[in-house]
Write an enzyme that holds these catalytic residues in place. Structure first.
Site, PDB file in Angstrom:
ATOM      1  N   LYS A 139       0.767  -1.346   0.045  1.00  0.00           N
ATOM      2  CA  LYS A 139       0.161   0.195   0.080  1.00  0.00           C
ATOM      3  C   LYS A 139       1.015   1.198   0.075  1.00  0.00           C
ATOM      4  O   LYS A 139       2.154   1.170   0.074  1.00  0.00           O
ATOM      5  CB  LYS A 139      -1.006  -0.033   1.188  1.00  0.00           C
ATOM      6  N   TYR A 162      16.763  30.729   4.233  1.00  0.00           N
ATOM      7  CA  TYR A 162      15.632  31.766   4.763  1.00  0.00           C
ATOM      8  C   TYR A 162      15.841  31.824   6.157  1.00  0.00           C
ATOM      9  O   TYR A 162      15.927  31.064   6.951  1.00  0.00           O
ATOM     10  CB  TYR A 162      14.141  31.104   4.424  1.00  0.00           C
TER      11      TYR A 162
HETATM   12  C1  LIG Z   1      -3.979  -4.251   8.454  1.00  0.00           C
HETATM   13  C2  LIG Z   1      -2.426  -3.885   8.114  1.00  0.00           C
HETATM   14  N1  LIG Z   1      -1.636  -5.204   8.038  1.00  0.00           N
HETATM   15  C3  LIG Z   1      -0.507  -5.180   7.887  1.00  0.00           C
HETATM   16  C4  LIG Z   1       0.339  -4.183   7.842  1.00  0.00           C
HETATM   17  C5  LIG Z   1       1.716  -3.990   7.853  1.00  0.00           C
HETATM   18  O1  LIG Z   1       2.469  -3.397   8.785  1.00  0.00           O
HETATM   19  P1  LIG Z   1       4.115  -3.474   8.842  1.00  0.00           P
HETATM   20  O2  LIG Z   1       4.352  -2.299   8.045  1.00  0.00           O
HETATM   21  O3  LIG Z   1       4.396  -2.910  10.212  1.00  0.00           O
HETATM   22  O4  LIG Z   1       4.604  -4.656   8.626  1.00  0.00           O
HETATM   23  C6  LIG Z   1      -0.427  -2.770   7.819  1.00  0.00           C
HETATM   24  C7  LIG Z   1       0.462  -1.603   7.723  1.00  0.00           C
HETATM   25  O5  LIG Z   1       0.017  -0.494   8.415  1.00  0.00           O
HETATM   26  C8  LIG Z   1      -1.876  -2.860   7.938  1.00  0.00           C
HETATM   27  O6  LIG Z   1      -2.573  -1.757   8.059  1.00  0.00           O
END
Ligand SMILES: Cc1ncc(COP(=O)(O)O)c(C=O)c1O
Length: 405
Positions: free
Chosen positions: A64, A292
């Site tokens: 994601k 700045y």
């Molecule tokens: C539902 C869910 N599963 C797994 C993960 C993966 O987490 P991590 O990056 O700590 O492995 C996330 C990340 O936020 C998540 O929202």
């Protein structure tokens, strides 16, 4: 070249001479700054993480937020080639982007989708949604019935994160309802941990217990969900009892550890490096104000370098006067306020520094390494946020082993 010489009277330096100072980088001579993605490191991390799992557990690569800023398509392909069993994204658009790129693996949507339009798009692109409420399940079922289609769905329980999910105490009723609805095929039941990266395991153990309790409710009602999953990176590194059928790994895929105390569990390599070029070098006399607001005033004669990267690229302005970078394997200190497109360095220790030379902001140069964790610590935040913060203005350039697809 001849025309350029005639028009300007300048004789360009031979390419080899320029490259000696600046380093070639797959067309990078045109780039003022870029993010380098090491596919070999990513494959290494997938393989290392899989060693923690039994063959019955699959690693789902969490890609994601454009794979935490690394580039979702290249990360998804590399992770799948290295042995990931499927992918997780947050939004519908992220799932569609992967499908449009021709990726056929299972894609779980971790975020919520609620409208009939979203259901149609999910069905069209063969994505796998997360269901968290009876209302949502009804919308999915009605729309899928109209389409005469069935979709694999994942039911999420809230065991203590207080974010998405049905309260764990109501697991049985929720699963039984979904079982009866046409168009829905339960693929998994899952939950998410709130404190898996904490050295104090109390809350994680409580959430684990609640998850187990919910599963026991289902078993008592004669329900065997095809898959169960609970673990993020931290839980994957912490305890095999949390692995179940899938682990959903994000951060550690990218070579970072969710917490200091988990560093010894597995050998990971950072996948991302952030680099930029020197765009101007000059000498400033003592007393000269820099950038700045004159947050830095030179206390002696100094060599100053301007670098072509700034806060609009994702270098937080709050790192002004606090960060170091690497040039020629040496640490250089950043001075003055970081500006939108540029920042300045004290490069007095490299008097012959040239324009075009490469500066490492995050990554390794010689014996030194600067990590997203270092930035996170200076800023009082977490490495997840640093990785996701690099903007699309920075081209993602991949290095390392080739992709099979
Ligand atoms: C539902 C869910 N599963 C797994 C993960 C993966 O987490 P991590 O990056 O700590 O492995 C996330 C990340 O936020 C998540 O929202």
């Amino acid at each position: 070249m001849q025309e350029f010489k005639q028009a300007t009277g300048i004789t360009p330096k031979p390419r080899e001479e320029v490259l000696k100072r600046t380093g070639d980088f797959s067309g990078g001579l045109c780039q003022r700054a870029w993010v380098e993605i090491d596919r070999a490191a990513l494959s290494h991390n997938v393989r290392q993480l899989k060693k923690l799992l039994t063959p019955a557990t699959q690693l789902m690569a969490v890609v994601k937020a454009d794979a935490y800023g690394h580039g979702a398509i290249v990360v998804a392909r590399t992770a799948l080639d290295a042995g990931a069993g499927g992918l997780c994204v947050a939004t519908l658009q992220e799932g569609i982007q992967l499908r449009e790129a021709g990726i056929e693996a299972a894609i779980l949507l971790l975020g919520a989708t609620n409208t009939p339009e979203q259901v149609r798009a999910i069905a069209h692109w063969q994505l796998q949604p997360t269901l968290c409420t009876p209302q949502q399940a009804l919308v999915f079922s009605e729309t899928l019935s109209e389409l005469n289609q069935t979709l694999p769905v994942h039911l999420k329980l809230d065991t203590g994160m207080s974010r998405l999910g049905m309260p764990w105490q109501e697991a049985r009723q929720f699963v039984q309802l979904v079982q009866q609805l046409p168009g829905l095929k339960i693929e998994s039941v899952y939950s998410h941990l709130a404190t898996a990266d904490s050295p104090d395991p109390t809350v994680m153990r409580l959430q684990h217990q609640r998850f187990e309790n919910a599963i026991a409710q289902l078993h008592e009602a004669g329900i065997q969900p095809p898959r169960l999953h609970l673990a993020n990176s931290a839980a994957t590194l912490t305890d095999p009892a949390l692995h179940y059928d899938w682990v959903r790994v994000g951060l550690s895929l990218y070579g970072l550890y969710p917490a200091e105390h988990l560093r010894s569990t597995v050998n990971l390599k950072p996948v991302m490096q952030v680099k930029a070029r020197v765009t101007q070098v000059k000498t400033i006399p003592p007393g000269t104000g820099v950038s700045y607001g004159y947050q830095f005033i030179a206390d002696r004669e100094m060599r100053l370098a301007v670098i072509g990267i700034g806060y609009a690229d994702g270098v937080p302005r709050n790192l002004s006067n606090k960060m170091t970078v690497l040039i020629r394997g040496q640490k250089m200190r950043q001075i003055g306020a970081i500006t939108m497109d540029q920042l300045m360095l004290d490069v007095s220790s490299i008097p012959d520094l040239q324009t075009g030379e490469v500066v490492t902001l995050i990554g390794q140069d010689g014996d030194f390494q600067i990590s997203a964790d270092d930035w996170a610590e200076s800023l009082g935040t977490i490495s997840w946020e640093i990785l996701c913060g690099f903007k699309h203005r920075l081209p993602r350039v991949t290095v390392g082993e080739g992709m099979k697809r």
